[in-house]
Design a protein around this motif. Sequence first.
Motif, mmCIF file in Angstrom:
data_model
loop_
_atom_site.group_PDB
_atom_site.id
_atom_site.type_symbol
_atom_site.label_atom_id
_atom_site.label_comp_id
_atom_site.label_asym_id
_atom_site.label_seq_id
_atom_site.Cartn_x
_atom_site.Cartn_y
_atom_site.Cartn_z
ATOM 1 N N PRO A 151 0.841 -1.213 0.000
ATOM 2 C CA PRO A 151 0.000 0.000 0.000
ATOM 3 C C PRO A 151 0.874 1.260 0.000
ATOM 4 N N VAL A 152 0.586 2.198 -0.934
ATOM 5 C CA VAL A 152 1.463 3.376 -1.052
ATOM 6 C C VAL A 152 1.379 4.297 0.158
ATOM 7 N N ASP A 153 0.275 4.201 0.909
ATOM 8 C CA ASP A 153 0.196 5.071 2.079
ATOM 9 C C ASP A 153 0.599 4.348 3.362
ATOM 10 N N GLY A 154 1.196 3.178 3.177
ATOM 11 C CA GLY A 154 1.745 2.447 4.309
ATOM 12 C C GLY A 154 3.244 2.670 4.417
ATOM 13 N N PRO A 155 3.863 1.998 5.397
ATOM 14 C CA PRO A 155 5.306 2.173 5.598
ATOM 15 C C PRO A 155 6.132 1.611 4.434
ATOM 16 N N VAL A 156 7.355 2.125 4.310
ATOM 17 C CA VAL A 156 8.267 1.633 3.277
ATOM 18 C C VAL A 156 8.764 0.255 3.683
ATOM 19 N N PRO A 157 8.537 -0.782 2.846
ATOM 20 C CA PRO A 157 8.928 -2.137 3.244
ATOM 21 C C PRO A 157 10.440 -2.326 3.199
ATOM 22 N N GLU A 158 10.899 -3.273 3.982
ATOM 23 C CA GLU A 158 12.318 -3.665 3.972
ATOM 24 C C GLU A 158 12.537 -4.526 2.723
ATOM 25 N N PRO A 159 13.417 -4.135 1.817
ATOM 26 C CA PRO A 159 13.617 -4.967 0.634
ATOM 27 C C PRO A 159 14.205 -6.318 1.010
ATOM 28 N N ASN A 160 13.642 -7.429 0.476
ATOM 29 C CA ASN A 160 14.127 -8.739 0.924
ATOM 30 C C ASN A 160 15.174 -9.351 0.003
ATOM 31 N N ASP A 161 15.287 -8.852 -1.234
ATOM 32 C CA ASP A 161 16.351 -9.318 -2.115
ATOM 33 C C ASP A 161 17.674 -8.723 -1.619
ATOM 34 N N PRO A 162 18.651 -9.600 -1.237
ATOM 35 C CA PRO A 162 19.881 -9.073 -0.637
ATOM 36 C C PRO A 162 20.622 -8.099 -1.547
ATOM 37 N N GLN A 163 20.520 -8.324 -2.854
ATOM 38 C CA GLN A 163 21.212 -7.410 -3.769
ATOM 39 C C GLN A 163 20.571 -6.026 -3.739
ATOM 40 N N MET A 164 19.257 -6.036 -3.621
ATOM 41 C CA MET A 164 18.529 -4.772 -3.558
ATOM 42 C C MET A 164 18.830 -4.040 -2.252
ATOM 43 N N ARG A 165 19.063 -4.851 -1.213
ATOM 44 C CA ARG A 165 19.162 -4.258 0.117
ATOM 45 C C ARG A 165 20.246 -3.179 0.169
ATOM 46 N N SER A 166 21.396 -3.473 -0.430
ATOM 47 C CA SER A 166 22.469 -2.491 -0.325
ATOM 48 C C SER A 166 22.154 -1.251 -1.174
ATOM 49 N N MET A 167 21.560 -1.468 -2.344
ATOM 50 C CA MET A 167 21.239 -0.314 -3.191
ATOM 51 C C MET A 167 20.140 0.538 -2.577
ATOM 52 N N ALA A 168 19.242 -0.121 -1.862
ATOM 53 C CA ALA A 168 18.079 0.581 -1.331
ATOM 54 C C ALA A 168 18.352 1.224 0.028
ATOM 55 N N ARG A 169 19.520 0.911 0.607
ATOM 56 C CA ARG A 169 19.746 1.322 1.995
ATOM 57 C C ARG A 169 19.514 2.811 2.206
ATOM 58 N N GLY A 170 20.090 3.624 1.324
ATOM 59 C CA GLY A 170 19.972 5.086 1.462
ATOM 60 C C GLY A 170 18.521 5.522 1.498
ATOM 61 N N LEU A 171 17.726 4.956 0.582
ATOM 62 C CA LEU A 171 16.322 5.345 0.508
ATOM 63 C C LEU A 171 15.557 4.895 1.755
ATOM 64 N N VAL A 172 15.842 3.675 2.193
ATOM 65 C CA VAL A 172 15.147 3.170 3.380
ATOM 66 C C VAL A 172 15.525 4.011 4.598
#
Length: 436
Positions: free
Chosen positions: A314-335
């Motif tokens: 849901p777009v008005d819910g919290p930002v989910p923790e990315p579960n793909d480990p490769q994504m995790r490092s790229m997404a860290r800043g945004l999270v």
Amino acid sequence: MKLGLSMRYIGYHAAAWRHPEADPAAASKFSHFLRVARTAEAAKFDMVFLADGIGLRGKDEPVGSLCRSAQNAELEPLTLLSALAPMTERIGLVATASTTYNEPFHIARKWASLDQISGGRAGWNIVTSWSDAEARNFNRDAHLGYDERYARAAEFVEVVTGLWDSWEPDAFPHDKQSGIFFDPAKLHPLDHVGTHFKVRGPLTVARTPQGRPILVQAGASAQGLAIAAAHADLVYAMPQDLAAGQAYYRELKGLAEQAGRRPDDLLILPGFTPFVGRTEQEARDKFDQLNELIDPLLGLSYLYGQMGDLSGYPVDGPVPEPNDPQMRSMARGLVEIARRDNLTLRQLYLRIAAGFGGRLAIGSASQIADEMEEWMEAGAADGFNICPAVLPVGLDDFATLVIPELQRRGRFRTEYEGTTLRANLGLRTPVNRYAG
Ligand SMILES: Cc1cc2nc3c(=O)[nH]c(=O)nc-3n(C[C@H](O)[C@H](O)[C@H](O)COP(=O)(O)O)c2cc1C
């Protein structure tokens, strides 16, 4: 203060085409760009500027997002500017062209022709392109590697500027009496043989009103900066804040000096997107209204590159923790940003989709003018490339509210200084290498 107007599409905002006053079909209409260019000229902008890509770069990620974007169909920039040339008088006409998917002779010839047709108002924005989508339109499966791309670009610019010196300014006596049309001593083949190009020359267009078209560069890597320092009259940059702008400005002016040029031979114009209202609240309301028009799927496409497919949340819910480990490092800043500022998924994509890459300024005319003055005073800009969120309304707001404020403060011209882009930018006429 020098001002460019970046007039791609219907404006830079993801939802520009859904704005109540926007014509969704405008990016394919000459009348739209004529209206925009004439408004910019009446406001005394130095130039209109067309960024460009030569392929459909957007991807349908998440599925269903691409068909919600207006940034997929447009007019070819040089064709458009050639049509605008006789319909305008003073404003500069700057178009982007790629050094990766053109030949130098083509670019030298076409831009010299635009300079002749417009009476000295042409500029070329030198880019190297970057996407595989573009490569696939030009006989390749993948884009050239970074170093090769930039090595080709550096040689490309040498060849183009060399071709532009083919004819000395007084090469044509046009002597009807003697029958001598041109002076052969003042025509110079280039005879270039390099790594990427073999170009004999000479160019088949006479020396142009500006000596040669204005060279613009947009790119931030060491190789990009080296080309800018050696050749560019103007650089289009994207610093996000004042400190980054100052650092970039200092570095590039220093590199230009090392390349044997004066710091004011090269002008630096950061991208700048203003939301202006008669009050700060009115400007914020305009910003919020436009953001509400971003379809969530399109908004999520701005996060896809770093965070993957989030369309199941849901777009008005919290930002989910990315579960793909490769994504995790790229997404860290945004999270991290999302956790720090307690953002929903929608609020997170708005941070990116509403920013368009350039500096965003929201406020009254005097607040916007204050910020522009601050950047000039702090040594971060020689002017700005204005990238309106929606065209023409964003330009109309800027022209009627901010320009008069800048003029009142003595920061911006009330009349053009000259008839060429070079004269209006206050740049020196280049010396022909053979005549010099
Ligand atoms: C402010 C700015 C504007 C750009 N505009 C374009 C453009 O219109 N078309 C294009 O193909 N590339 C454009 N580029 C991309 C550059 O050509 C280059 O491929 C990219 O920035 C990567 O090189 P860099 O690391 O030197 O910045 C732009 C880059 C910047 C920084």
